[in-house]
Design a protein around this motif. Structure first.
Motif, mmCIF file in Angstrom:
data_model
loop_
_atom_site.group_PDB
_atom_site.id
_atom_site.type_symbol
_atom_site.label_atom_id
_atom_site.label_comp_id
_atom_site.label_asym_id
_atom_site.label_seq_id
_atom_site.Cartn_x
_atom_site.Cartn_y
_atom_site.Cartn_z
ATOM 1 N N GLY A 32 0.795 -1.236 0.000
ATOM 2 C CA GLY A 32 0.000 0.000 0.000
ATOM 3 C C GLY A 32 0.820 1.273 0.000
ATOM 4 N N TRP A 33 2.112 1.167 -0.332
ATOM 5 C CA TRP A 33 2.986 2.345 -0.200
ATOM 6 C C TRP A 33 2.562 3.506 -1.092
ATOM 7 C CZ3 TRP A 33 5.425 2.239 4.063
ATOM 8 C CH2 TRP A 33 5.954 1.054 4.560
ATOM 9 N N ILE A 34 2.246 3.223 -2.351
ATOM 10 C CA ILE A 34 1.877 4.335 -3.254
ATOM 11 C C ILE A 34 0.597 4.993 -2.736
ATOM 12 C CG2 ILE A 34 1.191 4.988 -5.605
ATOM 13 C CD1 ILE A 34 2.925 2.737 -6.694
ATOM 14 N N ALA A 35 -0.380 4.166 -2.359
ATOM 15 C CA ALA A 35 -1.656 4.701 -1.876
ATOM 16 C C ALA A 35 -1.455 5.533 -0.605
ATOM 17 C CB ALA A 35 -2.629 3.560 -1.613
ATOM 18 N N LEU A 36 -0.671 4.998 0.307
ATOM 19 C CA LEU A 36 -0.483 5.675 1.594
ATOM 20 C C LEU A 36 0.227 7.023 1.431
ATOM 21 C CD1 LEU A 36 -0.655 5.592 4.682
ATOM 22 C CD2 LEU A 36 1.322 4.069 4.711
ATOM 23 N N HIS A 37 1.307 7.024 0.662
ATOM 24 C CA HIS A 37 2.041 8.277 0.446
ATOM 25 C C HIS A 37 1.172 9.290 -0.299
ATOM 26 C CE1 HIS A 37 6.385 7.400 1.541
ATOM 27 N NE2 HIS A 37 5.754 6.286 1.845
ATOM 28 N N THR A 38 0.417 8.802 -1.297
ATOM 29 C CA THR A 38 -0.430 9.699 -2.088
ATOM 30 C C THR A 38 -1.546 10.284 -1.231
ATOM 31 O OG1 THR A 38 0.045 8.397 -4.057
ATOM 32 C CG2 THR A 38 -1.882 9.825 -4.152
ATOM 33 N N ALA A 39 -2.147 9.434 -0.403
ATOM 34 C CA ALA A 39 -3.244 9.900 0.450
ATOM 35 C C ALA A 39 -2.758 11.002 1.389
ATOM 36 C CB ALA A 39 -3.820 8.736 1.245
ATOM 37 N N LEU A 40 -1.557 10.807 1.925
ATOM 38 C CA LEU A 40 -1.017 11.813 2.844
ATOM 39 C C LEU A 40 -0.626 13.094 2.110
ATOM 40 C CD1 LEU A 40 1.086 9.777 5.385
ATOM 41 C CD2 LEU A 40 -0.473 11.633 5.958
ATOM 42 N N ALA A 41 0.076 12.921 0.980
ATOM 43 C CA ALA A 41 0.554 14.100 0.259
ATOM 44 C C ALA A 41 -0.588 14.867 -0.385
ATOM 45 C CB ALA A 41 1.566 13.682 -0.815
ATOM 46 N N GLY A 42 -1.629 14.142 -0.815
ATOM 47 C CA GLY A 42 -2.721 14.794 -1.541
ATOM 48 C C GLY A 42 -3.938 15.097 -0.686
ATOM 49 N N GLY A 43 -3.882 14.757 0.591
ATOM 50 C CA GLY A 43 -4.979 15.096 1.488
ATOM 51 C C GLY A 43 -6.253 14.295 1.254
ATOM 52 N N ALA A 44 -6.121 12.985 1.054
ATOM 53 C CA ALA A 44 -7.317 12.141 0.889
ATOM 54 C C ALA A 44 -8.055 12.008 2.222
ATOM 55 C CB ALA A 44 -6.903 10.761 0.387
ATOM 56 N N ASP A 45 -9.329 11.661 2.140
ATOM 57 C CA ASP A 45 -10.130 11.458 3.348
ATOM 58 C C ASP A 45 -10.151 9.991 3.748
ATOM 59 O OD1 ASP A 45 -11.061 14.245 3.143
ATOM 60 O OD2 ASP A 45 -11.944 13.465 1.296
ATOM 61 N N VAL A 46 -9.982 9.139 2.740
ATOM 62 C CA VAL A 46 -9.995 7.688 2.967
ATOM 63 C C VAL A 46 -8.818 7.084 2.206
ATOM 64 C CG1 VAL A 46 -11.319 5.549 2.681
ATOM 65 C CG2 VAL A 46 -12.532 7.709 3.115
ATOM 66 N N CYS A 47 -8.139 6.125 2.826
ATOM 67 C CA CYS A 47 -7.019 5.450 2.165
ATOM 68 C C CYS A 47 -7.170 3.950 2.410
ATOM 69 C CB CYS A 47 -5.695 5.956 2.753
ATOM 70 S SG CYS A 47 -4.267 5.080 2.113
ATOM 71 N N ILE A 48 -7.312 3.208 1.321
ATOM 72 C CA ILE A 48 -7.534 1.764 1.467
ATOM 73 C C ILE A 48 -6.304 1.032 0.926
ATOM 74 C CG2 ILE A 48 -9.093 -0.151 0.901
ATOM 75 C CD1 ILE A 48 -10.376 2.080 2.575
ATOM 76 N N ILE A 49 -5.669 0.254 1.791
ATOM 77 C CA ILE A 49 -4.434 -0.449 1.406
ATOM 78 C C ILE A 49 -4.577 -1.957 1.643
ATOM 79 C CG2 ILE A 49 -2.931 1.562 1.763
ATOM 80 C CD1 ILE A 49 -2.130 0.405 4.493
ATOM 81 N N PRO A 50 -3.802 -2.760 0.911
ATOM 82 C CA PRO A 50 -3.936 -4.221 1.042
ATOM 83 C C PRO A 50 -3.649 -4.726 2.460
ATOM 84 C CG PRO A 50 -2.592 -3.662 -0.872
ATOM 85 C CD PRO A 50 -2.825 -2.384 -0.132
ATOM 86 N N GLU A 51 -2.811 -4.006 3.173
ATOM 87 C CA GLU A 51 -2.385 -4.486 4.493
ATOM 88 C C GLU A 51 -3.473 -4.306 5.563
ATOM 89 O OE1 GLU A 51 -0.781 -2.447 2.508
ATOM 90 O OE2 GLU A 51 1.329 -3.007 2.300
ATOM 91 N N ILE A 52 -4.496 -3.500 5.266
ATOM 92 C CA ILE A 52 -5.595 -3.301 6.223
ATOM 93 C C ILE A 52 -6.898 -3.685 5.516
ATOM 94 C CG2 ILE A 52 -6.820 -1.644 7.687
ATOM 95 C CD1 ILE A 52 -4.304 0.061 7.818
ATOM 96 N N PRO A 53 -7.451 -4.861 5.823
ATOM 97 C CA PRO A 53 -8.705 -5.262 5.169
ATOM 98 C C PRO A 53 -9.778 -4.202 5.415
ATOM 99 C CG PRO A 53 -7.804 -7.046 6.510
ATOM 100 C CD PRO A 53 -7.000 -5.826 6.835
ATOM 101 N N TYR A 54 -10.527 -3.872 4.359
ATOM 102 C CA TYR A 54 -11.504 -2.791 4.531
ATOM 103 C C TYR A 54 -12.920 -3.311 4.683
ATOM 104 C CZ TYR A 54 -13.142 -3.093 -0.362
ATOM 105 O OH TYR A 54 -13.701 -3.507 -1.545
ATOM 106 N N ASP A 55 -13.715 -2.505 5.367
ATOM 107 C CA ASP A 55 -15.136 -2.791 5.535
ATOM 108 C C ASP A 55 -15.872 -1.640 4.838
ATOM 109 O OD1 ASP A 55 -17.708 -3.069 6.369
ATOM 110 O OD2 ASP A 55 -17.285 -2.922 8.521
#
Ligand code: F6P
Length: 369
Positions: free
Chosen positions: A191-214
């Motif tokens: 989930g590295w690309i998603a996590l870094h992008t979410a932080l840098a771009g100010g996302a409200d939700v970040c879904i990564i493979p390492e954390i199963p989502y509901d």
């Protein structure tokens, strides 16, 4: 007599590959003795096919390459010396072990070593080549940043920059239309690309493979934002994201020698799940895809790639074979390839300060009820 190195780029392309090639060649040209560097066209296919295809990499040939995306010596993520795809007269494909042919050709052509620039799959091949007595030095590459033993791989920062700029654009249009945007990014199982992008771009939700989502947790976050008058919501989702059942979204491999499932489509799956849960806001999905891998590397990746190229040449010169060049701050050093590919580098939700930071500013990972 000059000394010869064969360089190959394997797996998916990645911004910075050309900068590594340039680093190897330029460093070799600084030596008092003569070195000849050749590129093997399309990973190792160039030496495995019936007609050998190599490219002489002179200083003139690599001049200015640090800026150029892709790889001038081509790449593939199918097959390789141990599973070379061969077409049968009836049109079907089989795979053939051509590793001994490769060894024989390297000897005949006078190559003393191979530098293999690639991700986990390619470095698995490097290790197998080392096991049959070929002198190999590996260079880690991937936009996914999922290789352990190195702090970063080149290409990652470029992918994050591209994804962040895309998210910045989606934020303004989401805001204007009061929409929910789901942006799907690459990264395979990490989930590295998603996590870094979410932080840098100010996302409200970040879904990564390492954390199963509901999906219900995400629906709740969306509603809270609208109730609080924010009026829009931006979600970054990694292509390898999954729910508690562990099922990823994608299509089965089709080509001979290709072992990986092609991830893609989880953004649309999430959209449907949110609609089913009664989210009535307009939800749109953007899949960034290969835009994340194309074009010019950012300065950071050009520098890291050049360092890797220089170090790879020096390892060959010192005959330190069977090793992978790595970055361990502040050093560019090396580890045995075997050790480097043992386990992938994934986000550790309970340990990574990035996750802590994201949660600390209210980014939802879809894991709360
Ligand atoms: O490993 C790099 C990567 O871009 C992944 O993020 C992605 O899942 C995969 O390669 C896509 O590969 P291909 O271009 O073969 O579809």
């Amino acid at each position: 007599m000059s000394r010869k190195i064969l360089v190959a780029t394997g797996g998916g392309d990645c911004p910075g590959l050309n900068a590594v090639i340039r680093g190897i060649v330029k460093r070799a040209m600084m030596e008092p003795e003569e070195w000849e560097i050749y590129g093997c066209i399309e990973s190792f296919n160039g030496i495995l096919r019936d007609e050998v295809e190599l490219m002489r990499l002179t200083e003139r040939r690599v001049s200015g390459l640090h800026v150029k995306g892709g790889t001038i010596i081509k790449t593939t993520n199918k097959g390789g010396p141990f599973r070379f795809p061969v077409r049968q007269p009836d049109g079907s494909w089989i795979t053939e072990d051509r590793s001994q042919l490769m060894k024989q050709r390297l000897e005949e052509m006078g190559f003393e070593a191979v530098i293999n620039i690639g991700g986990d799959g390619s470095q698995g091949i490097s290790m197998q080549l080392a096991n049959i007595g070929i002198n190999v030095v590996g260079v880690p590459k991937t936009i996914d940043n999922d290789l352990s033993s190195t702090d970063f791989t080149f290409g990652f920062q470029t992918a994050v920059q591209i994804a962040t700029e895309a998210l910045d654009k989606l934020v303004t249009t989401a805001d204007s239309h009061n929409r929910v945007f789901i942006m799907e990014v690459m990264g395979r199982d990490a989930g590295w690309i998603a996590l870094h992008t979410a932080l840098a771009g100010g996302a409200d939700v970040c879904i990564i493979p390492e954390i199963p989502y509901d999906p219900a947790a995400i629906a709740k976050k969306i509603e809270t934002r609208y109730l609080n008058g924010m009026g829009f919501c931006n979600i970054v989702i990694a292509e390898g994201a999954k729910k508690a059942d562990g099922k990823v979204t994608g299509s089965a491999p089709t080509a001979a020698g290709d072992e990986h499932i092609k991830l893609g489509g989880v953004g649309e799956v999430l959209r449907q799940e949110l609609i089913k849960l009664g989210v009535e806001h307009d939800i749109r999905v953007t899949v960034l895809g290969h835009l994340q891998r194309g074009g010019t590397p950012v300065a950071y990746d050009r520098i890291l790639a050049t360092e890797f190229g220089v170090k790879a040449f020096e390892l060959v010169k010192e005959k330190k074979y069977g090793n992978l060049v790595v970055y361990r701050h502040p050093d560019i050093t090396y580890v045995p390839i075997e050790e480097a590919i043992r386990s992938p580098h994934l986000v550790q939700p309970d340990k990574d300060f990035l996750v802590h930071t994201a949660k600390g500013i209210g980014i939802c990972f879809g894991d709360e009820d």
